[in-house]
Design a protein around this motif. Structure first.
Motif, PDB file in Angstrom:
ATOM      1  N   LEU A 129       0.753  -1.190   0.095  1.00 19.01           N
ATOM      2  CA  LEU A 129      -0.096  -0.010  -0.036  1.00 19.01           C
ATOM      3  C   LEU A 129       0.883   1.159  -0.002  1.00 19.01           C
ATOM      4  CD1 LEU A 129      -2.877  -1.271   2.481  1.00 19.01           C
ATOM      5  CD2 LEU A 129      -3.108  -0.601   0.119  1.00 19.01           C
ATOM      6  N   LEU A 153      -0.795   5.067  -0.152  1.00 20.11           N
ATOM      7  CA  LEU A 153      -1.709   5.392   1.087  1.00 20.11           C
ATOM      8  C   LEU A 153      -0.959   5.440   2.247  1.00 20.11           C
ATOM      9  CD1 LEU A 153      -4.385   2.571   0.475  1.00 20.11           C
ATOM     10  CD2 LEU A 153      -4.556   5.053  -0.233  1.00 20.11           C
ATOM     11  N   GLN A 154       0.363   5.580   2.554  1.00 16.51           N
ATOM     12  CA  GLN A 154       1.098   5.653   3.561  1.00 16.51           C
ATOM     13  C   GLN A 154       1.762   6.868   3.942  1.00 16.51           C
ATOM     14  OE1 GLN A 154       3.612   2.248   3.173  1.00 16.51           O
ATOM     15  NE2 GLN A 154       2.425   1.050   4.423  1.00 16.51           N
ATOM     16  N   GLY A 156       0.525   9.642   5.055  1.00 15.97           N
ATOM     17  CA  GLY A 156      -0.051  10.238   6.187  1.00 15.97           C
ATOM     18  C   GLY A 156       0.422   9.616   7.397  1.00 15.97           C
ATOM     19  N   GLU A 157       0.765   8.349   7.225  1.00 18.44           N
ATOM     20  CA  GLU A 157       0.953   7.577   8.427  1.00 18.44           C
ATOM     21  C   GLU A 157       1.747   7.879   9.660  1.00 18.44           C
ATOM     22  OE1 GLU A 157      -2.281   6.380   7.379  1.00 18.44           O
ATOM     23  OE2 GLU A 157      -1.292   5.316   9.201  1.00 18.44           O
ATOM     24  N   ASP A 158       2.939   8.330   9.242  1.00 19.50           N
ATOM     25  CA  ASP A 158       4.047   8.803  10.186  1.00 19.50           C
ATOM     26  C   ASP A 158       3.279   9.700  10.959  1.00 19.50           C
ATOM     27  OD1 ASP A 158       6.595   8.609   7.625  1.00 19.50           O
ATOM     28  OD2 ASP A 158       5.625   7.126   9.041  1.00 19.50           O
ATOM     29  N   SER A 159       2.688  10.596  10.453  1.00 21.89           N
ATOM     30  CA  SER A 159       2.372  11.710  11.620  1.00 21.89           C
ATOM     31  C   SER A 159       1.104  11.180  12.493  1.00 21.89           C
ATOM     32  CB  SER A 159       1.566  12.931  10.723  1.00 21.89           C
ATOM     33  OG  SER A 159       0.666  12.675   9.795  1.00 21.89           O
ATOM     34  N   LEU A 160       0.534  10.324  11.876  1.00 18.44           N
ATOM     35  CA  LEU A 160      -0.527   9.448  12.765  1.00 18.44           C
ATOM     36  C   LEU A 160       0.119   8.744  13.877  1.00 18.44           C
ATOM     37  CD1 LEU A 160      -3.680   9.036  13.180  1.00 18.44           C
ATOM     38  CD2 LEU A 160      -3.108   7.053  11.704  1.00 18.44           C
ATOM     39  N   GLU A 161       1.197   8.115  13.672  1.00 15.83           N
ATOM     40  CA  GLU A 161       1.888   7.384  14.556  1.00 15.83           C
ATOM     41  C   GLU A 161       2.594   8.472  15.632  1.00 15.83           C
ATOM     42  OE1 GLU A 161       1.039   3.650  14.479  1.00 15.83           O
ATOM     43  OE2 GLU A 161       3.065   4.130  15.621  1.00 15.83           O
ATOM     44  N   LEU A 208       1.294  11.177  16.308  1.00 19.26           N
ATOM     45  CA  LEU A 208       0.205  11.687  17.162  1.00 19.26           C
ATOM     46  C   LEU A 208      -0.039  10.671  18.240  1.00 19.26           C
ATOM     47  CD1 LEU A 208      -2.126  13.246  14.739  1.00 19.26           C
ATOM     48  CD2 LEU A 208      -0.886  14.342  16.608  1.00 19.26           C
ATOM     49  N   MET A 209      -0.240   9.321  17.894  1.00 15.95           N
ATOM     50  CA  MET A 209      -0.536   8.348  19.055  1.00 15.95           C
ATOM     51  C   MET A 209       0.511   8.222  20.144  1.00 15.95           C
ATOM     52  SD  MET A 209      -1.991   5.549  16.882  1.00 15.95           S
ATOM     53  CE  MET A 209      -2.115   4.519  18.241  1.00 15.95           C
ATOM     54  N   GLU A 210       1.788   8.346  19.825  1.00 14.06           N
ATOM     55  CA  GLU A 210       2.923   8.229  20.735  1.00 14.06           C
ATOM     56  C   GLU A 210       3.004   9.738  21.389  1.00 14.06           C
ATOM     57  OE1 GLU A 210       4.384   5.545  21.268  1.00 14.06           O
ATOM     58  OE2 GLU A 210       3.081   4.596  19.910  1.00 14.06           O
TER      59      GLU A 210
END
Lengths: 478, 236
Positions: free
Chosen positions: B205, B208-209, B211-216, B218-220
């Motif tokens: 994928l 689609l990836q 935006g993922e690092d910023s999401l991680e 955000l979670m951390e």
């Protein structure tokens, strides 16, 4: 296409430890209006409904009229069951009474008594995480992933497809909701498949045959049995409660300093502080025992003999007194009781020759009736053939030798030499350090080898003392 | 002789088309069930409402239509496969589709049961019931998910129009479908093997990836500076 369980389903799937969940849910729903929520500001978004630990604990204290410690414990249980999840330090499922942040878990991810968290759901979650983290799973997740890939291989295509679809569906939501959903899902799986050193409340314990939620209909036969039981209970002989309570009182007074729940273990309780010096100091073969251990030997002969280190000491004393045959006979009878069935006849013969025959090298002095019974029983030896003689010998030792031992210089010396270790006082940082550096303990093989060496030494040392030879030696010395 | 050969070629082609149809339907079913799960996650939370529940019903009906059609076609595919010696590989492909469909069905069924339970526990019949909803931090945002559901197309949607049952009957119908399928056709599901190796999905994928690092982060990043230093040491 799931193999539900490997064992046959005997309807044992009521998980009784989860019986409290209904009440917990009612409490959580009540908390919604009670605990004040605030907003959490992240880099690009703000997420509402964040609560602090101290607010929750204050609400619980107020509602249940309990102390702070109990509220803290209750709060930790809520986190451990997964109704509330921590935002910082998401692996530690505890509720801290400070401004650490928490959030409520959505009811979809609440624990239920009816269903267990499914393996295929976990596999889908792990595949999604694999996609998101580009293969960098945590080691325990990777281990689960590999295991599930093997066991669920037949539906693995479905799992990957579903994970991809769920990933894409998740992307459709707004950013703050996505963050919240990912946190929720992660919290759910930390509770259900906890990583090492995370303690969640999801252990299912024993599974019962009876559904704890259903009401029980007591059949007629049970009442009949209850009647019989109570009639027999009325007729049985009783002990006066004052007598039994007095005995209990005496027991508690004697043992209360030795109970690890009531008095602190010296130096420290290994289960609490992860420091195992308590166990090393109290090992079987230790040179110098601890003061508590030595004190325990003085409680009764049973305690003295049960602790093998105490038994060694007792043997040293008896050797000085030349009356070791009673203890040797007692030990031999124990060996017969606990030994293998095949060795029984040979053991019985050796015991007979060594202890019971008149003029035997280690003849024990028991009364004629017991001796007659035992000798007759030895014709057809079984496990408990020496029971009467063993009890007699035990009573002899208890009434006479034991008290002499307690007054002897051997015992007094060991009392003086005994260690009294200082209590440890670990700070929380040191406790964490201990938790990470736990020693693996002694390998059971090594323990077994030591025990075998000990037995060999004891066998060599217990060559029967020939009384006649000893007497002649003494004569010659004179 | 030659006409029989021509007929079997025709059969093969037909079966191939049917399989393709089933595969597309399977993908559609996956999309619909994952959207259903996204909707079900908000049940009982502050984002719950009549809009959500209506959307869930719509999604459910769509899934039901796909399931009914797919089960009929798969049954036909696998019970026909017996007499004609069309090759072991064809049979294997059909069996894989069978296993995938039944797994999807079980997964969807468990989601449905969960949703049924939650709707029973949080019935939004009166105004006061909204007070018992849990504040989870989700506000709404299921509109996009609903749009995704609406974009799904199954090959036979236009052909069949049947009535849509309510949730309890839906669950009962799916359970009946599951047991009927398992009884009618004997498929050894453990003999199906995965076509992908472990971990193969991570490369799939790329686009689609972003935006993922910023999401991680955000979670951390919710831990921030408060996280004690030795937390990382315990993360083994």
């Amino acid at each position: 296409m799931t193999i539900r369980r490997a064992r046959p389903d005997r309807l044992q799937h009521f998980r009784p430890r989860m019986h409290c969940l209904k009440k917990l849910e009612a409490v959580v729903v009540e908390m919604q209006s009670g605990v004040k929520g605030s907003e959490q500001k992240l880099n690009v978004t703000t997420i509402p409904h964040v609560i602090t630990g101290k607010d929750v604990i204050a609400w619980i204290t107020n509602k249940m009229k309990s102390t702070t410690e109990e509220s803290e414990a209750f709060g930790t249980m809520l986190v451990a069951y997964g109704y509330i999840y921590p935002l910082q330090n998401h692996r530690k499922l505890v509720m801290c009474n400070d401004s650490s942040l928490y959030r409520f878990q959505t009811p979809y991810f609440w624990p239920t008594q009816k269903w267990v968290a499914e393996d295929s759901d976990y596999a889908i979650y792990l595949a999604k995480r694999n996609i998101r983290k580009k293969g960098l799973l945590e080691p325990y997740e990777q281990a689960h992933y590999n295991h599930l890939h093997e066991w669920l291989n037949h539906k693995w295509d479905f799992i990957v497809m579903q994970a991809t679809e769920q990933y894409k569906a998740g992307k459709e939501r707004r950013k703050p909701d996505r963050v919240v959903f990912d946190c929720q899902e992660r919290a759910y799986w930390i509770v259900n498949k906890p990583p090492r050193r995370t303690h969640s409340a999801m252990d299912s314990g024993l599974e019962l045959l009876i559904d704890p939620n259903s009401d029980e209909k007591i059949p007629f036969d049970t009442y009949r049995r209850m009647n019989l039981f109570y009639q027999q209970a009325i007729m049985s002989s009783k002990v006066k409660s004052s007598v039994s309570l007095g005995a209990l009182n005496k027991y508690v007074a004697t043992y209360k300093n030795h109970d690890p729940f009531l008095a602190p273990c010296l130096p420290s309780n290994p289960w609490l502080t992860d420091n195992d010096s308590y166990w090393t100091l109290n090992m079987r073969q230790v040179e110098v025992p601890t003061k508590m251990r030595v004190e325990r030997w003085s409680f009764s002969l049973f305690e003295l003999l049960r602790d093998l280190r105490g038994r060694d000491d007792f043997k040293v004393f008896l050797k000085k007194e030349f009356s070791g045959e009673n203890l040797a006979f007692w030990e031999a009878a124990e060996e017969l009781k606990w030994g293998t069935a095949s060795s029984m006849t040979s053991k019985a013969e050796t015991i007979f020759k060594t202890f019971l025959v008149p003029g035997a090298p280690r003849w024990i002095n028991i009364d004629g009736r017991t001796m007659g019974l035992t000798v007759k029983g030895l014709d057809h030896p079984h496990r408990y053939v020496l029971e009467a003689a063993q009890t007699h010998v035990f009573l002899l030792m208890k009434k006479d030798t034991f008290f002499r031992y307690l007054k002897s210089p051997v015992y007094k010396e060991i009392q003086k030499k005994a260690l009294n270790p200082e209590a440890h006082n670990f700070s929380p940082a040191q406790l964490e350090h201990n938790a990470q550096n736990r020693s693996p303990g002694i390998h059971p093989l090594i323990l077994w080898q030591l025990a075998e060496a000990e037995k060999a030494k004891a066998a060599a040392a217990s060559v029967p003392v020939d009384v006649k030879a000893l007497m002649s030696k003494l004569d010659r010395m004179k | 002789m030659s006409s029989r050969w021509r007929r079997s070629v025709g059969e093969l082609a037909l079966r191939g088309r049917q399989r393709g149809e089933c595969e597309r339907a399977q993908e559609a079913l996956g999309r619909v069930t994952s959207c259903f799960q996204q909707l079900a996650v908000s049940l009982g939370s502050s984002a719950d409402g009549s809009f959500l529940r209506d959307e869930m019903d719509e999604t459910r009906h769509l899934a039901q239509r796909i399931c009914r059609g797919l089960s009929r076609r798969l049954l036909r595919l696998l019970s026909d496969c017996g007499p004609a010696p069309s090759g072991v590989e064809d049979r294997q492909v059909s069996e894989r589709l069978w296993v995938l469909f039944l797994s999807a069905l079980e997964h969807f069924l468990s989601d449905l049961r969960q949703a049924h339970d939650l709707i029973g526990r949080f019935p939004l019949r009166q105004r006061n019931d909204r007070r018992s909803l849990v504040n989870t931090g989700c506000m709404d945002g299921v509109v996009a998910v609903a749009a995704r559901v609406a974009s799904v197309q199954a090959p036979w949607l236009t052909m069949e129009e049947e009535q849509s049952p309510d949730l309890t009957n839906h669950i009962a119908e799916l359970e009946a479908m599951l047991s009927e399928m398992q009884l009618r056709v004997p498929v050894a599901f453990w003999s199906v093997e995965a076509t992908q190796l472990a971990g193969a999905e991570r490369g799939g994928l790329e686009g689609l990836q972003e935006g993922e690092d910023s999401l991680e982060e955000l979670m951390e990043g919710e831990g921030g500076s408060r996280r004690p230093a030795f937390c990382c040491l315990t993360c083994v």
